[in-house]
Design an enzyme around this catalytic site. Structure first.
Site, PDB file in Angstrom:
ATOM      1  N   TRP A  43       0.890  -1.250   0.005  1.00 19.38           N
ATOM      2  CA  TRP A  43      -0.053  -0.024  -0.169  1.00 19.38           C
ATOM      3  C   TRP A  43       0.903   1.296   0.133  1.00 19.38           C
ATOM      4  O   TRP A  43       0.438   2.319  -0.259  1.00 19.38           O
ATOM      5  CB  TRP A  43      -0.852   0.128   1.148  1.00 19.38           C
ATOM      6  CG  TRP A  43      -0.335  -0.272   2.551  1.00 19.38           C
ATOM      7  CD1 TRP A  43       0.367   0.366   3.362  1.00 19.38           C
ATOM      8  CD2 TRP A  43      -0.078  -1.828   3.036  1.00 19.38           C
ATOM      9  NE1 TRP A  43       0.909  -0.453   4.375  1.00 19.38           N
ATOM     10  CE2 TRP A  43       0.446  -1.612   4.274  1.00 19.38           C
ATOM     11  CE3 TRP A  43      -0.546  -3.016   2.624  1.00 19.38           C
ATOM     12  CZ2 TRP A  43       0.671  -2.717   4.880  1.00 19.38           C
ATOM     13  CZ3 TRP A  43      -0.302  -4.175   3.136  1.00 19.38           C
ATOM     14  CH2 TRP A  43       0.369  -3.842   4.519  1.00 19.38           C
ATOM     15  N   ARG A  44       2.025   1.010   0.289  1.00 22.89           N
ATOM     16  CA  ARG A  44       2.948   2.287   0.284  1.00 22.89           C
ATOM     17  C   ARG A  44       3.566   2.375  -1.068  1.00 22.89           C
ATOM     18  O   ARG A  44       3.933   3.483  -1.473  1.00 22.89           O
ATOM     19  CB  ARG A  44       4.180   2.144   1.025  1.00 22.89           C
ATOM     20  CG  ARG A  44       3.978   2.239   2.623  1.00 22.89           C
ATOM     21  CD  ARG A  44       5.023   2.199   3.624  1.00 22.89           C
ATOM     22  NE  ARG A  44       4.565   2.406   4.882  1.00 22.89           N
ATOM     23  CZ  ARG A  44       5.236   1.936   6.004  1.00 22.89           C
ATOM     24  NH1 ARG A  44       6.547   1.341   5.703  1.00 22.89           N
ATOM     25  NH2 ARG A  44       4.888   1.894   6.979  1.00 22.89           N
ATOM     26  N   GLU A  56      -5.374   0.484   5.891  1.00 23.73           N
ATOM     27  CA  GLU A  56      -5.447   0.898   7.284  1.00 23.73           C
ATOM     28  C   GLU A  56      -6.559   0.158   7.920  1.00 23.73           C
ATOM     29  O   GLU A  56      -6.432  -0.306   9.044  1.00 23.73           O
ATOM     30  CB  GLU A  56      -5.759   2.577   7.286  1.00 23.73           C
ATOM     31  CG  GLU A  56      -4.490   3.197   6.934  1.00 23.73           C
ATOM     32  CD  GLU A  56      -3.190   3.057   8.034  1.00 23.73           C
ATOM     33  OE1 GLU A  56      -3.440   2.527   8.923  1.00 23.73           O
ATOM     34  OE2 GLU A  56      -2.119   3.403   7.275  1.00 23.73           O
ATOM     35  N   TYR A 139      -8.184   7.906  13.846  1.00 25.26           N
ATOM     36  CA  TYR A 139      -6.999   7.295  13.389  1.00 25.26           C
ATOM     37  C   TYR A 139      -7.060   7.138  11.571  1.00 25.26           C
ATOM     38  O   TYR A 139      -6.254   7.622  11.078  1.00 25.26           O
ATOM     39  CB  TYR A 139      -6.572   5.986  13.878  1.00 25.26           C
ATOM     40  CG  TYR A 139      -5.549   5.222  13.179  1.00 25.26           C
ATOM     41  CD1 TYR A 139      -4.030   5.656  13.485  1.00 25.26           C
ATOM     42  CD2 TYR A 139      -5.754   4.186  12.220  1.00 25.26           C
ATOM     43  CE1 TYR A 139      -3.152   5.161  12.581  1.00 25.26           C
ATOM     44  CE2 TYR A 139      -4.712   3.800  11.489  1.00 25.26           C
ATOM     45  CZ  TYR A 139      -3.554   3.973  11.542  1.00 25.26           C
ATOM     46  OH  TYR A 139      -2.557   3.514  10.865  1.00 25.26           O
ATOM     47  N   ASP A 157      -2.698   5.694  16.517  1.00 29.47           N
ATOM     48  CA  ASP A 157      -3.169   4.332  16.888  1.00 29.47           C
ATOM     49  C   ASP A 157      -2.513   3.735  18.022  1.00 29.47           C
ATOM     50  O   ASP A 157      -1.714   4.553  18.638  1.00 29.47           O
ATOM     51  CB  ASP A 157      -3.242   3.392  15.919  1.00 29.47           C
ATOM     52  CG  ASP A 157      -1.602   3.043  15.312  1.00 29.47           C
ATOM     53  OD1 ASP A 157      -0.796   3.595  15.911  1.00 29.47           O
ATOM     54  OD2 ASP A 157      -1.363   2.063  14.799  1.00 29.47           O
TER      55      ASP A 157
HETATM   56  N1  ADE Z   1      -0.149  -0.155  10.589  1.00 34.58           N
HETATM   57  C1  ADE Z   1      -1.040   0.572  10.893  1.00 34.58           C
HETATM   58  N2  ADE Z   1      -0.915   1.412   9.611  1.00 34.58           N
HETATM   59  C2  ADE Z   1       0.286   0.970   9.112  1.00 34.58           C
HETATM   60  C3  ADE Z   1       0.830   1.533   8.002  1.00 34.58           C
HETATM   61  N3  ADE Z   1       0.458   2.530   7.336  1.00 34.58           N
HETATM   62  N4  ADE Z   1       2.099   0.771   7.680  1.00 34.58           N
HETATM   63  C4  ADE Z   1       2.525  -0.007   8.315  1.00 34.58           C
HETATM   64  N5  ADE Z   1       1.954  -0.490   9.456  1.00 34.58           N
HETATM   65  C5  ADE Z   1       0.737  -0.068   9.734  1.00 34.58           C
END
Ligand code: ADE
Length: 369
Positions: A43-44, A56, A139, A157
């Protein structure tokens, strides 16, 4: 990395900094550390609002490694907000099967419908509008706003609360909403306008990799070590302070695999409450036996080929524990069951695997099918 001069300054003044100053001093080392240590997570790669949102929500209550394959499959099958809004409930639940906390998925669909009706199929680029969507709390709103839209809002969180309460030596109970609010307000005052998503994710990442939830923190690897009051005073074992959770209710059940060669009985759970609208193996309260199942589920005795005890199993939900016994009833043919809401029915075993969301609570027995 932080320069030596910065570090010395921090060390010299470290004991007297107020919370805001302390977090301001943490900003630079935090971002520098993140640039070097951020994990490559699916997701990054392309942090658009939809991907950030889904990831998330999945990451609440579920580990990163467990989330990865679910996230990839979800994106393949429902690539847009519109696809999610239009997804059939069973299909959505099947995509969520095994992740638990199924109301998260139901809220995703509800919010997607609102996003289609009110925002043209996009998530609003506005923190307070995000907050109004079903299933989106402070969050998640902060994570979407900051990571996808570059809006400087906090995403606090449990991980972040642990990091912050240690750095600031806060002994407030982190399970209290008011304490979380306070931390959010503090972060909002000190977070950078530039790269707010990296800032939030840096705090999350430190909480996941360094200031870990279980076991001793790896302070030697932490960019905030010299600023961290709990580390300096040897208080990481005491902070964060968390009120003990209420004890979970224990429920005993007997789960039945009622099957023929290629069919198995399942039933749909009620639309409200635990595991709402998902499917389950038929079960009876308490320690039941095969005979009581024949009566309860109206199975003629002459159809029973064999009865076999299965191992005991336990499943822990947030507020309840199921302590289960299992019995397998092998039938020579199908009983004449009437179709009715909440009553068991037979499906092909293959179809059960492909179509019907059967939650992990039944994993110990699902494998016998
Ligand atoms: N835990 C919650 N959000 C996260 C994120 N964006 N990246 C990694 N771990 C997470």
């Amino acid at each position: 990395m932080t320069g030596l001069y910065d570090r010395l300054q921090v060390l010299e003044s470290g004991r007297t900094l107020g919370p805001e100053e302390r977090l301001e001093a943490a900003r630079k080392p935090l971002l520098a550390w993140y640039r070097e240590h951020a994990r490559n997570l699916p997701w990054r790669e392309n942090p658009d609002p939809y991907r950030v949102w889904i990831s998330e929500i999945m990451l609440q209550q579920t580990r990163v490694e467990a989330v990865k394959p679910y996230f990839e499959r979800f994106m393949r099958e429902l690539p847009t907000v519109r696809d999610l809004a239009q997804a059939e409930d069973d299909r959505l639940m099947k995509l969520w099967e095994g992740l638990g906390y199924y109301s998260r998925a139901r809220n995703l669909k509800k919010a997607a419908i609102v996003a289609c009706e009110q925002y043209g199929g996009c998530l609003p680029a506005d923190y307070s509008q995000l907050l109004k969507l079903p299933g989106i709390g402070s969050y998640t709103a902060g994570a979407i706003a900051s990571i996808a839209y570059g809006i400087a809002e906090p995403a606090v969180d449990g991980n972040v609360l642990r990091v912050l309460s240690r750095v600031l030596e806060s002994r407030e109970d982190v399970s209290r909403q008011a304490v979380k609010k306070e931390m959010e307000n503090l972060v909002r005052r000190v977070m950078p306008e530039k790269r707010p998503g990296d800032y939030n994710q840096a705090l999350i990442e430190i909480g996941a990799l360094v200031c870990v939830p279980n076991g001793a923190p790896r302070c030697g690897e932490c960019p905030l070590e010299s600023l961290c009051l709990a580390a300096g005073k040897g208080l990481t074992g005491e902070i964060p302070v968390k009120a003990p959770k209420k004890e979970r209710k224990k429920e005993e059940r007997t789960v039945f695999i009622i099957e023929t060669e290629d069919m198995a009985a399942i039933r749909k759970r009620p639309a409200k409450g635990l595991l709402a609208s998902l499917y389950e193996l038929p079960s009876l309260e308490g320690a039941a036996d095969g005979q009581s199942a024949l009566e309860a589920f109206e199975i003629p005795e002459k159809l029973v080929e064999s009865e076999e005890m299965l191992p005991e199993a336990k499943h822990i939900f947030s507020h309840v524990e199921w302590h289960m016994r299992g019995i397998r009833l092998r039938l020579s043919g199908l009983p004449q069951w009437e179709e009715a809401e909440g009553k068991p029915f037979f499906v092909k075993k293959e179809e059960l695997k492909e179509r019907y969301p059967l939650p992990n609570a039944f994993a110990a027995y699902r494998r016998f099918l």
